[in-house]
Scaffold this motif. Structure first.
Motif, short mmCIF file in Angstrom:
data_model
loop_
_atom_site.label_atom_id
_atom_site.label_comp_id
_atom_site.label_asym_id
_atom_site.label_seq_id
_atom_site.Cartn_x
_atom_site.Cartn_y
_atom_site.Cartn_z
N SER A 62 76.22 43.39 37.08
CA SER A 62 75.23 44.12 37.32
C SER A 62 75.47 43.71 39.18
CB SER A 62 73.56 43.25 37.52
OG SER A 62 73.71 42.16 37.96
N GLY A 63 75.45 43.60 40.09
CA GLY A 63 75.99 43.94 41.36
C GLY A 63 75.12 43.78 41.90
N LYS A 64 74.46 42.40 41.74
CA LYS A 64 73.01 41.96 42.29
C LYS A 64 73.78 40.01 42.69
CE LYS A 64 69.33 43.90 40.28
NZ LYS A 64 67.64 43.73 38.66
N THR A 65 73.49 39.65 44.05
CA THR A 65 73.93 39.10 44.51
C THR A 65 72.73 37.36 44.04
OG1 THR A 65 72.46 39.32 46.47
CG2 THR A 65 75.30 39.63 46.20
N LYS A 73 72.22 32.98 35.57
CA LYS A 73 71.58 32.65 33.66
C LYS A 73 70.16 32.48 33.89
CE LYS A 73 75.73 29.96 32.77
NZ LYS A 73 76.10 29.11 32.30
N GLU A 74 69.11 32.74 35.28
CA GLU A 74 67.97 32.08 34.24
C GLU A 74 67.55 33.44 34.85
OE1 GLU A 74 66.18 30.07 37.48
OE2 GLU A 74 66.91 27.92 36.09
N ALA A 75 68.10 34.19 34.88
CA ALA A 75 67.59 35.66 35.61
C ALA A 75 68.24 36.42 34.28
CB ALA A 75 68.24 36.38 37.44
N GLY A 76 68.68 35.64 33.60
CA GLY A 76 69.31 36.39 32.25
C GLY A 76 70.88 37.86 32.99
N ALA A 77 71.50 37.66 34.23
CA ALA A 77 72.40 38.05 34.98
C ALA A 77 73.48 38.38 33.74
CB ALA A 77 72.98 37.97 36.07
N ILE A 78 74.56 38.82 33.51
CA ILE A 78 75.96 38.51 32.98
C ILE A 78 76.49 38.90 33.84
CG2 ILE A 78 77.23 39.76 31.66
CD1 ILE A 78 75.54 41.93 30.45
N THR A 79 77.54 37.94 34.12
CA THR A 79 78.04 36.92 34.87
C THR A 79 79.63 36.80 34.10
OG1 THR A 79 77.73 34.70 34.26
CG2 THR A 79 76.89 35.81 35.91
#
Length: 158
Positions: A62-65, A73-79
């Motif tokens: 997503s580009g966020k850090t 993972k808690e924020a639901g980011a795809i990694t």
């Protein structure tokens, strides 16, 4: 009664028991190697790379850090968890090497006078043209002596 009888014969042959023992030992070996890599090998490597845990290395799509993989993972980011891949790869190579050592030693125990590759190497009998062990001096199929290989094999008419 036929299915139960077949199953009983299958288990008494020994191959099913060997396979079961192999699966249990493989699971135990896998957890041992997992602990070896995660708890003993990776922490010093992480210490060399500025005190980080290799398993926490990741890239967010997503580009966020985020501060850590857990937070992402808690924020639901795809990694993309390339640290976990490195850790799993190291475990795989170690398990593969240990299995190689175990199989190598078992081959030595079975036939200490014979190299494991000798039984896999074959040659062709010049008389009957069947595959035989490379080190054979007499063909087990046609009983021909193989001390000297003739230039042209004799034709046998039946």
């Amino acid at each position: 009664m036929g299915l139960f009888h077949e199953f009983r014969q299958f288990t008494l042959r020994g191959s099913a028991i060997d396979m079961g023992v192999g699966v249990v030992l493989g699971a135990a070996l896998s957890s041992f190697i997992d602990s070896l890599v995660r708890d003993i090998l990776l922490p010093p490597i992480g210490l060399l790379y500025s005190r980080m845990n290799i398993e926490n290395l990741y890239i967010t799509l997503s580009g966020k850090t985020y501060a850590s993989l857990t937070e992402a993972k808690e924020a639901g980011a795809i990694t993309i968890n390339y640290g976990m891949f490195i850790s799993t790869s190291i475990r795989f190579v170690i398990i593969l090497f240990v299995v190689f050592l175990v199989v190598r030693q078992m081959n030595r125990w079975k036939k200490p006078h014979q190299h494991p590759l000798d039984s896999m190497t074959k040659k062709e009998c010049p008389y009957c043209c069947l595959s035989i062990p490379y080190r054979a001096v007499m063909c087990p199929h046609c009983s021909s002596s193989l001390e000297e290989r003739p230039a042209y094999p004799k034709l046998r008419i039946k």
